[in-house]
Design an enzyme around this catalytic site. Structure first.
Site, short mmCIF file in Angstrom:
data_model
loop_
_atom_site.label_atom_id
_atom_site.label_comp_id
_atom_site.label_asym_id
_atom_site.label_seq_id
_atom_site.Cartn_x
_atom_site.Cartn_y
_atom_site.Cartn_z
N PHE A 63 36.39 35.85 84.42
CA PHE A 63 35.44 35.82 85.90
C PHE A 63 36.52 34.60 86.76
CE2 PHE A 63 33.25 35.50 82.13
CZ PHE A 63 33.24 36.21 81.51
N ASP A 65 37.25 32.68 89.53
CA ASP A 65 36.83 31.13 90.34
C ASP A 65 37.37 30.54 89.85
OD1 ASP A 65 35.52 30.15 87.84
OD2 ASP A 65 34.11 31.42 88.27
N ASP A 141 37.99 33.20 78.53
CA ASP A 141 37.57 33.13 79.42
C ASP A 141 36.06 31.89 79.97
OD1 ASP A 141 35.00 32.89 81.62
OD2 ASP A 141 37.15 33.97 83.08
N ASP A 146 35.03 26.36 79.41
CA ASP A 146 34.44 25.06 78.63
C ASP A 146 35.49 24.39 78.95
OD1 ASP A 146 31.85 26.32 78.26
OD2 ASP A 146 32.14 27.03 75.68
N1 LIG Z 1 35.09 31.56 85.12
C1 LIG Z 1 33.86 31.37 84.14
N2 LIG Z 1 33.19 30.83 85.46
C2 LIG Z 1 31.73 30.62 84.96
C3 LIG Z 1 31.55 30.38 83.69
C4 LIG Z 1 30.09 29.87 83.54
C5 LIG Z 1 29.29 29.39 82.60
N3 LIG Z 1 29.46 30.32 81.37
C6 LIG Z 1 28.78 30.18 80.14
C7 LIG Z 1 28.33 31.06 79.07
C8 LIG Z 1 29.96 31.17 78.79
C9 LIG Z 1 30.60 29.61 78.48
O1 LIG Z 1 30.30 29.01 77.31
C10 LIG Z 1 29.72 28.85 79.41
O2 LIG Z 1 28.82 27.57 78.99
C11 LIG Z 1 30.04 29.25 84.73
N4 LIG Z 1 30.69 29.56 85.95
C12 LIG Z 1 30.99 29.36 86.95
O3 LIG Z 1 31.44 28.45 87.44
C13 LIG Z 1 30.73 28.06 88.88
C14 LIG Z 1 29.26 27.03 88.35
O4 LIG Z 1 30.77 25.83 88.09
P1 LIG Z 1 30.22 24.35 88.44
O5 LIG Z 1 29.06 24.39 89.63
O6 LIG Z 1 31.52 23.22 88.17
O7 LIG Z 1 29.21 23.71 87.18
C15 LIG Z 1 29.27 29.67 88.81
O8 LIG Z 1 30.32 29.89 90.26
C16 LIG Z 1 29.46 30.04 88.25
O9 LIG Z 1 29.96 31.30 88.11
C17 LIG Z 1 32.08 30.35 82.83
O10 LIG Z 1 32.22 30.42 81.44
N5 LIG Z 1 34.05 30.98 83.38
#
Ligand SMILES: Nc1nc2c(c(CN[C@H]3C=C[C@H](O)[C@@H]3O)cn2[C@@H]2O[C@H](COP(=O)(O)O)[C@@H](O)[C@H]2O)c(=O)[nH]1
Length: 177
Positions: A63, A65, A141, A146
């Site tokens: 994903f 970002d 990802d 994490d």
């Molecule tokens: N590429 C990517 N982006 C991710 C996540 C996750 C959480 N995934 C959970 C599921 C399995 C893992 O173990 C994680 O616990 C959130 N985000 C993005 O971050 C942003 C918020 O950020 P901040 O404001 O810094 O907390 C928001 O755009 C959100 O969409 C991910 O995994 N991959």
């Protein structure tokens, strides 16, 4: 279906005359539902994605970002030109769809695909029988996201490889991530 229902998830840009599909929010929506409802055993049918061939989660990319490119750069998988490092260090906003913003996001997708291909290659070499569906860009990802959070919170320090100084995440005003 997701991007038809939620046009705000249709995260695409025309770059150098070509349409680039990033679809971050659509993909993370599917991946988080897959993970949240993951059955107690992988042998059981997934309750939300029961299809004849299973959830097919390996068809998703990472994903794209701001967090994953940051850690990919820190661990030396992505290399940034000095001009980009200066922009990031200065906290300068990167315009949505700009060369820098699209490059960071697209590079993180390609990098994770290459990490996945390498893991699969090593699995074949070691003969451990991991199938393509077990090694998904989604899990890579999740792991990297994490890890980025832990490194940022100083809960974890990368050891055993040469790392680069952590640069701030890129700042872009957009609805796409
Ligand atoms: N590429 C990517 N982006 C991710 C996540 C996750 C959480 N995934 C959970 C599921 C399995 C893992 O173990 C994680 O616990 C959130 N985000 C993005 O971050 C942003 C918020 O950020 P901040 O404001 O810094 O907390 C928001 O755009 C959100 O969409 C991910 O995994 N991959």
């Amino acid at each position: 279906m997701v991007t038809d229902t939620f046009p705000s998830f249709r995260d695409e840009v025309i770059y150098n005359g070509k349409r680039v599909y990033l679809w971050k929010r659509a993909q993370i929506l599917v991946a988080e539902i897959w993970a949240a409802f993951f059955p107690a055993s992988p042998a059981l049918t997934h309750p939300i994605f029961p299809g004849p061939n299973g959830p097919q989660i390996q068809q998703l990319t990472m994903f794209a970002d701001y967090r994953v490119p940051q850690i990919l750069h820190h661990i030396g998988i992505l290399t940034y030109p000095p001009s980009l490092v200066s922009l990031l260090q200065a906290g300068s906003p990167l315009a949505p769809g700009s060369r820098e913003e699209v490059s960071l996001r697209a590079a993180s997708i390609i990098a994770v695909e290459r990490v996945r291909a390498e893991i699969l290659r090593l699995c074949v070499e070691d003969g451990d029988g991991a199938s393509g569906s077990e090694v998904s860009s989604v899990l890579i990802d999740f792991y990297l996201w994490d890890l980025a959070k832990k490194v940022e919170g100083k809960e974890e320090k990368i050891e055993g490889i040469e790392t680069k100084e952590t640069v701030p995440v890129h700042r872009t005003r957009s609805i796409w991530y």
